[in-house]
Design an enzyme around this catalytic site. Structure first.
Site, mmCIF file in Angstrom:
data_model
loop_
_atom_site.group_PDB
_atom_site.id
_atom_site.type_symbol
_atom_site.label_atom_id
_atom_site.label_comp_id
_atom_site.label_asym_id
_atom_site.label_seq_id
_atom_site.Cartn_x
_atom_site.Cartn_y
_atom_site.Cartn_z
ATOM 1 C CB SER A 257 -9.366 -3.185 -39.818
ATOM 2 O OG SER A 257 -10.253 -4.264 -39.810
ATOM 3 C CG ASP B 233 -6.059 -8.720 -44.872
ATOM 4 O OD1 ASP B 233 -6.920 -9.538 -44.523
ATOM 5 O OD2 ASP B 233 -6.216 -7.485 -44.707
ATOM 6 C CG HIS C 54 -6.654 -7.511 -41.091
ATOM 7 N ND1 HIS C 54 -7.284 -6.946 -42.178
ATOM 8 C CD2 HIS C 54 -7.257 -6.965 -39.996
ATOM 9 C CE1 HIS C 54 -8.220 -6.111 -41.771
ATOM 10 N NE2 HIS C 54 -8.225 -6.095 -40.458
#
Length: 432
Positions: A207, A373, A407
């Site tokens: 991320s 996601d 995610h």
């Protein structure tokens, strides 16, 4: 000279294979020889912060100062146990986390009387949380999976936490926090290489850690990158921003916040003071003039973002900092010129557009979902192929899509973790 440039787009079904073919997992207490060292950069909010309060601190309530002032370092983020025992501490932590902008220095800093430090830089210890939500949102399970594949903490496995309230900064912009991080990460990479027979390292990010690492690489001399960085593995790259953040900033006008996500919750703690919030906004380079926020009177895209920020209550000063600090970076998505693998989740509803009736940002918007996601939009991921994968100077670029993976599932689901570790091991075994 590197190998011929390759760009491989593959869609992989979730697999249930061994971490790598033909070799058993090594014991956790012994590093497997021959592996290239791995440096992990976590996602947003996955670095822990300590704080201490000096006499200059002016608490919002007496309890916030009396309990901690002059008593040394304490855990500021993330202090799940303390908040469970005493929820009244939440306003104290919010006040101590917020940042102020120093116009004289042209930079962000802590509130007066608050000193902070990142916990356990160089190790993966700060990725371990007592909050059950954070366990699956951060890198603890990936650390365990890498240990099962032969990596060992402090031997060939290292962590590079950072103060997530601050954003990466372009050259020439005053940014004491990011400059300090760059210096520490440079020394860590060089030390990890020296400890492992001068092997170059593999940088693995999740991320927002990808944004930090990408700007770090851009600002590192190319000969140094080629000497010390073997591969850059990016998980769930959010480079280019997200329409989700437009809902987060609109919620500061009094509208309901987005569905509860760790990202939205932590950003709200900053009460818009965190330097990083404008950095998360959608990049004009990725989203162009496509409407992202729709009202009857006016639509807002990444290209007219300053008008949107004004509409949701940002001051002229805040908008000017968006233009001078955040926008130059979000427009500068380019190849790191080191081999790169991008692994992304798809098949999960992800905010694509927001519809507000009559431009009333105090109301809950209608959400139009796209693919992604759940946090990172697919459009963002495909932009990496356009701007990095298609650069003829980029030595190697591989994009892997894992269907129906969120995610956080990328670093917590067993099947996704196996694929991620397999790709890291492939990078370690690749010949120059």
């Amino acid at each position: 000279m590197g190998p011929p440039r390759q760009r491989i787009i593959t869609t992989l079904l979730l697999i249930a294979t061994l971490f790598f073919s033909g070799a058993p997992a090594a014991a956790h207490d012994q590093a497997t020889p021959g592996l290239h060292p791995v440096i992990l950069l976590p996602g947003y909010s996955c670095s822990q912060l300590d704080a201490r309060l000096t006499d200059d601190y002016e608490p919002p309530t007496p309890a916030c100062g009396v309990r901690k002032q002059g008593r040394g370092w304490f855990r500021l983020w993330e202090n799940y146990t303390a908040l469970q025992e005493d929820p009244a501490l939440l306003p104290c932590y919010q006040d101590q986390l917020h940042l102020v902008y120093d116009h004289a220095a042209g930079d962000y800093r802590n509130a007066p009387g608050v000193e902070t430090r990142v916990v356990s830089f160089g190790t993966t210890r700060s990725f371990r949380f007592d909050d059950p939500v954070q366990k699956n949102a951060c890198l603890e399970r990936l650390v365990e999976a890498l240990e099962g594949a032969g990596y060992k903490e402090g031997s060939n496995l290292f962590g590079a936490p950072y103060d997530f309230r601050y954003a990466p900064a372009a050259p020439g912009v005053a940014a004491r926090s990011f400059a300090g991080f760059r210096s520490r990460l440079t020394r860590l990479i060089e030390r990890a290489s020296e400890m492992n027979g001068n092997k170059p390292v593999i940088i693995v990010t999740h991320s927002f850690g990808g944004d930090y690492a990408l700007e770090f690489l851009h600002q590192s001399p190319l000969p140094w990158r080629r000497r010390y960085v073997k591969h850059f593995v990016v998980l769930c790259a959010g480079i280019g921003g997200s329409p989700l953040i437009m809902q987060v900033v609109a919620s500061t006008m009094g509208s309901p916040p987005p569905p509860p996500t760790l990202l939205g919750t932590v950003l709200s703690l900053g009460n818009r003071s965190f330097e990083v919030i404008p950095f998360f906004l959608p990049s004009p380079k990725v989203y162009g003039d496509r409407p992202l926020v729709i009202t009857r009177a006016k639509n807002y895209s990444a290209e007219n973002m300053p008008e949107f920020l004004a509409a949701v209550g940002f001051s002229d000063d805040e908008i000017a900092r968006y233009r001078t600090r955040a926008l130059p970076l979000t427009l500068n998505i380019r190849a790191p010129l080191v081999p790169m693998t991008c692994i992304s989740g798809i098949g999960v509803p992800t905010i694509d557009r927001l519809v507000y009736s009559d431009a009333n940002f105090t109301e809950k918007p209608q959400v139009v979902n796209g693919d992604g996601d759940g946090i990172v939009n697919l459009e963002n991921v495909l932009a990496l192929e356009r701007f990095i994968g298609n650069d003829p100077a980029q030595p190697y670029f591989k994009s892997v899509f894992i269907p129906n993976t969120t995610h956080n599932g990328m670093i917590s689901d067993d099947s996704a973790l196996k694929l991620v570790v397999t790709e890291i091991l492939k990078a370690s075994q690749a010949t120059s």
